[in-house]
Design a protein around this motif. Structure first.
Motif, PDB file in Angstrom:
ATOM      1  N   ALA A  81     -14.364  87.595  -3.010  1.00 20.21           N
ATOM      2  CA  ALA A  81     -14.656  86.739  -4.165  1.00 20.21           C
ATOM      3  C   ALA A  81     -14.058  87.330  -5.436  1.00 20.21           C
ATOM      4  O   ALA A  81     -13.459  86.612  -6.250  1.00 20.21           O
ATOM      5  CB  ALA A  81     -16.163  86.568  -4.314  1.00 20.21           C
TER       6      ALA A  81
ATOM      7  N   ARG B  37     -21.850  83.814  -6.909  1.00 22.97           N
ATOM      8  CA  ARG B  37     -22.697  84.326  -5.829  1.00 22.97           C
ATOM      9  C   ARG B  37     -22.625  85.852  -5.766  1.00 22.97           C
ATOM     10  O   ARG B  37     -23.656  86.531  -5.626  1.00 22.97           O
ATOM     11  CB  ARG B  37     -22.237  83.727  -4.496  1.00 22.97           C
TER      12      ARG B  37
ATOM     13  N   GLU C  68     -18.050  81.340  -5.394  1.00 22.82           N
ATOM     14  CA  GLU C  68     -18.148  82.631  -4.711  1.00 22.82           C
ATOM     15  C   GLU C  68     -18.305  83.777  -5.708  1.00 22.82           C
ATOM     16  O   GLU C  68     -19.019  84.744  -5.449  1.00 22.82           O
ATOM     17  CB  GLU C  68     -16.904  82.860  -3.844  1.00 22.82           C
TER      18      GLU C  68
ATOM     19  N   CYS D  81     -11.644  81.410  -0.286  1.00 20.59           N
ATOM     20  CA  CYS D  81     -11.321  82.641  -1.011  1.00 20.59           C
ATOM     21  C   CYS D  81     -10.562  83.621  -0.124  1.00 20.59           C
ATOM     22  O   CYS D  81      -9.596  84.256  -0.571  1.00 20.59           O
ATOM     23  CB  CYS D  81     -12.595  83.288  -1.550  1.00 20.59           C
TER      24      CYS D  81
ATOM     25  N   ALA E  63     -16.355  77.692   1.017  1.00 18.00           N
ATOM     26  CA  ALA E  63     -15.935  78.413  -0.190  1.00 18.00           C
ATOM     27  C   ALA E  63     -15.512  79.830   0.151  1.00 18.00           C
ATOM     28  O   ALA E  63     -14.509  80.344  -0.371  1.00 18.00           O
ATOM     29  CB  ALA E  63     -17.075  78.425  -1.211  1.00 18.00           C
ATOM     30  N   ALA E  64     -16.262  80.474   1.036  1.00 20.86           N
ATOM     31  CA  ALA E  64     -15.912  81.833   1.444  1.00 20.86           C
ATOM     32  C   ALA E  64     -14.568  81.855   2.171  1.00 20.86           C
ATOM     33  O   ALA E  64     -13.728  82.736   1.931  1.00 20.86           O
ATOM     34  CB  ALA E  64     -17.005  82.404   2.338  1.00 20.86           C
TER      35      ALA E  64
ATOM     36  N   ARG F 109     -17.246  89.745   1.957  1.00 21.79           N
ATOM     37  CA  ARG F 109     -17.227  88.447   1.289  1.00 21.79           C
ATOM     38  C   ARG F 109     -17.220  88.592  -0.230  1.00 21.79           C
ATOM     39  O   ARG F 109     -16.464  87.897  -0.925  1.00 21.79           O
ATOM     40  CB  ARG F 109     -18.443  87.619   1.737  1.00 21.79           C
ATOM     41  N   SER F 110     -18.023  89.494  -0.753  1.00 18.85           N
ATOM     42  CA  SER F 110     -18.087  89.667  -2.207  1.00 18.85           C
ATOM     43  C   SER F 110     -16.804  90.291  -2.748  1.00 18.85           C
ATOM     44  O   SER F 110     -16.350  89.953  -3.845  1.00 18.85           O
ATOM     45  CB  SER F 110     -19.300  90.513  -2.584  1.00 18.85           C
TER      46      SER F 110
ATOM     47  N   ASP G 181     -20.873  76.275   1.530  1.00 18.72           N
ATOM     48  CA  ASP G 181     -20.934  77.707   1.257  1.00 18.72           C
ATOM     49  C   ASP G 181     -19.939  78.458   2.133  1.00 18.72           C
ATOM     50  O   ASP G 181     -19.186  79.315   1.658  1.00 18.72           O
ATOM     51  CB  ASP G 181     -22.360  78.203   1.508  1.00 18.72           C
TER      52      ASP G 181
END
Length: 290
Positions: A41, A92, A89, A13, A9-10, A37-38, A6
């Motif tokens: 993504a 998520r 991501e 990105c 992956a962040a 983070r979002s 996890d």
């Protein structure tokens, strides 16, 4: 997904966006850390979609790649998000913030245009194209930053359409040397024709007065959208407004790109330091301050 995967992956990105789209990466540095983070993504997803054009030599393989992302969003992609950190991501971020799928799907569909060398016909096609690409990312970013109700969502979408045109036009004019060299044109052809500018002159890198006049018209229209976006931005909660920080970069770029002395085929460059400085100053202004 394990905690290690996890986190990986962040980080993947973040690195992808920093290298492929520094403007959007830098803009995330001026929002609340827990929202970053979002936003990364979404930006990484966009980077993956945009670079399909450079990864294929024919349209069909590009359409296949884009279709995989469409299928992913529909829940029917082979293998799902497994093994793809950007996809993981993105899924998520969608789940965490309840983001709508439809704008992401339309963004993918809009970028099918990139795979072909058809000229952009007119403003009536360009404006929705930019609204569904740059505008969609801004609107989704605003939803990440703050809780939205029906009225706020409508206002966000309206502002994002204007802002998307501004950000998109600044990019199109700045990238003219690169796009024209591969015989791809995003400038509205009706504006070029109105000023007597021939496509072959553009593809040949000929800086004629007719082209400069057409570019001046396009930039003037983008500035109208900029004024409207900035005026309406005050209607949004302060927590949401930093999603529109890319407008500060676009405003700076349009000012430079509009210079009558500038050769439109001279590569346009903005240093990373200038990018960060422009965003920092905007983030400290009353309009964007959290």
């Amino acid at each position: 997904m394990s905690e290690t995967a996890d986190t990986g992956a962040a980080a993947f990105c973040a690195n992808l966006v920093r290298e492929a789209d520094f403007d959007r990466y830098a803009a995330t540095l001026f929002v609340l850390p827990e929202k970053r983070r979002s936003l990364l993504a979404l930006a990484a997803f966009n980077a993956e979609i945009v670079r399909v054009r450079s990864q294929v030599s024919q349209p069909l393989p590009g359409e296949v790649r884009l279709q995989w992302w469409t299928d992913l969003l529909a829940g029917s992609a082979h293998g799902g998000a497994e093994g793809n950190p950007v996809a993981a991501e993105l899924i998520r971020a969608i789940a965490e913030h309840g983001l709508p799928i439809e704008p992401l799907t339309r963004l993918i569909e809009a970028h099918i245009f990139d795979l072909y060398n058809d000229p952009m016909p007119d403003w009536a096609v360009l404006e929705p194209h930019l609204a569904e690409t740059d505008g969609a990312l801004l609107a989704l970013g605003a939803r990440v930053l703050g809780q939205t109700n029906g009225q706020n969502a409508e206002t966000i979408d309206h502002i994002a359409r204007h802002a998307g045109v501004v950000v998109g036009v600044a990019r199109i004019v700045a990238r003219l040397p690169y796009d024209s060299a591969r015989r791809q044109l995003y400038l509205p052809n009706d504006v070029l024709q109105r000023h007597g500018c021939d496509l072959e002159q553009v593809f040949g890198g000929q800086s004629r007065p007719a082209l400069k006049a057409a570019l001046a018209d396009v930039i003037a229209d983008a500035r109208k959208h900029l004024d409207q976006a900035l005026q309406e931005l005050t209607e949004l909660p302060a927590a949401v407004r930093p999603a529109f920080l890319p407008l500060a970069l676009a405003r700076r770029d349009l000012d430079r790109l509009a210079s009558p002395e500038r050769d439109p085929f001279t590569p346009f460059d903005r240093s990373r330091l200038a990018t960060l400085w422009t965003l920092w100053r905007a983030s400290r202004s009353k309009l964007f301050r959290i």
